[in-house]
Design a protein around this motif. Structure first.
Motif, PDB file in Angstrom:
ATOM      1  N   GLU A 114       0.829  -1.207   0.000  1.00  0.00           N
ATOM      2  CA  GLU A 114       0.000   0.000   0.000  1.00  0.00           C
ATOM      3  C   GLU A 114       0.865   1.259   0.000  1.00  0.00           C
ATOM      4  N   LEU A 115       1.927   1.249   0.804  1.00  0.00           N
ATOM      5  CA  LEU A 115       2.821   2.397   0.853  1.00  0.00           C
ATOM      6  C   LEU A 115       3.590   2.543  -0.466  1.00  0.00           C
TER       7      LEU A 115
ATOM      8  N   GLU B 148       1.472   4.194  -3.009  1.00  0.00           N
ATOM      9  CA  GLU B 148       1.338   5.626  -2.711  1.00  0.00           C
ATOM     10  C   GLU B 148       2.586   6.393  -3.163  1.00  0.00           C
TER      11      GLU B 148
ATOM     12  N   ASN C  57       9.456  10.791   0.018  1.00  0.00           N
ATOM     13  CA  ASN C  57       8.669   9.844   0.801  1.00  0.00           C
ATOM     14  C   ASN C  57       9.309   8.458   0.789  1.00  0.00           C
TER      15      ASN C  57
ATOM     16  N   TYR D 133      10.944   6.617   4.163  1.00  0.00           N
ATOM     17  CA  TYR D 133      10.617   5.256   4.578  1.00  0.00           C
ATOM     18  C   TYR D 133      11.882   4.434   4.807  1.00  0.00           C
TER      19      TYR D 133
END
Length: 342
Positions: free
Chosen positions: A105-106, A109, A118, A122
């Motif tokens: 999911e990340l 995104e 981003n 992470y």
């Protein structure tokens, strides 16, 4: 090929024995054994290290999506749903990981929003968790220059180096090694990404004569055969290994390889002469420097130098500011080619 690099290995192991503080450029002529050295370095590391490998030459990268595909390796896809699971996977996977595990999911995104920061945020968080679990992180990035022209809200390469500075000098989360033969790329990012005081150089050269002859003799070559190979190829590891396959016709093979390289250089120079006579003249002036020398000082990257280095005819050392042929084969090819086109 890895052979007799204990001195270099010792230096690398000392680097990682201290807290991360610098980006380290692992550089040297083409095919000098940089990747083989780093592979052996990973093998020799204690088990409290986790090495994240990002090899950007595995596939052409023309888009942000392709870059993300390499960064977050396919081997970890769909195997984690949370950061905790990602950390657990890393800790159980052994000493080496090719890419970073990330919840799907990340990842979606990160791809959708096209914000590299981003992705880097992470990775930094993942490394913090790995550190808290008692492991030390090392990031090895091979051939980073392939993304030099890629832009995602600005040049991606500079955002990536800012991230490396964050990992090393600011947060001391990971040792970062950038492995490349493209020293013009190093010179460019060093100046434009403001890396003064934030990076260091680690030079990996071809073998010296003693080591090259030692390797060939250890493989069954006579002293005369080993001297013959050295006279054509110097200590270039890739050719020392290739010579083993051609022992029965060694002299003929050496001449064939030299003639191939000479022919390429003659044809390339003649093509430039037709298209750009001024550049041709400048390249000839540059190459003529190597008629009776093997190293020349270089304080300016002009068009002739750029062409010769980009086409792997010459090697540029950005730390000592000198030029030399990429190897002995190129030195001999330059001298033969100039007899034909000079």
């Amino acid at each position: 090929m890895f052979f007799d690099r204990e001195r270099e290995l010792g230096k690398l192991l000392r680097v990682v024995s201290y807290d991360p503080n610098m980006i380290t450029f692992i550089y040297g002529p083409i095919n000098s054994g940089k990747t083989a050295l780093m592979n052996e370095f990973v093998k020799r590391l204690p088990n409290d290290y986790v090495v994240f490998q990002v090899n950007l030459r595995r596939t052409p990268i023309t888009s942000y999506e392709e870059f993300v595909d390499i960064l977050f390796s396919l081997e970890f896809r769909d195997r984690v749903k949370t950061l905790k699971e990602a950390v657990s996977l890393i800790l159980s996977a052994g000493k080496e990981a090719f890419g970073f595990p990330i919840p799907a999911e990340l990842l979606n995104e990160i791809v959708r929003e096209k914000k590299p920061k981003n992705a880097f945020a992470y990775i930094a968080t993942l490394m913090k968790e790995v550190k808290e679990a008692g492991k030390n992180s090392i990031l090895i990035v091979d051939e980073l220059q392939v993304i030099g022209d890629l832009k995602v809200n600005g040049p991606l390469i500079y955002e990536m180096f800012n991230f490396f500075v964050h990992l090393t000098k600011e947060e001391h989360l990971a040792h970062v090694f950038v492995v490349t033969s493209d020293t013009l790329f190093i010179e460019k990012v060093y100046n434009e990404a403001v890396l003064q005081g934030r990076s260091s150089y680690f030079f990996v050269d071809d073998f010296d004569k003693e080591t090259a002859l030692k390797f060939l003799v250890s493989q069954g070559f006579t002293n005369d055969e080993a001297e013959l190979v050295w006279s054509y190829f110097g200590g270039k590891p890739v050719y020392l290994v290739e010579a083993l396959k051609h022992r029965e016709e060694l002299k003929e093979w050496c001449e064939e390889v030299l003639e191939d390289r000479t022919s390429w250089l003659v044809l390339s120079l003649n093509s430039i002469r037709r298209k750009n006579s001024e550049l041709f003249k400048d390249i000839l002036v540059l190459l003529n420097e190597f008629i009776d020398r093997e190293i020349v000082k270089c304080n300016e990257i002009d068009d002739a130098v750029f062409w010769a280095v980009k086409n792997n005819v010459l090697f540029f050392d950005p730390r000592k500011r000198f030029l030399r042929p990429q190897g002995r084969l190129e030195l001999l090819a330059i001298r033969r080619a100039l007899d034909e086109v000079g």
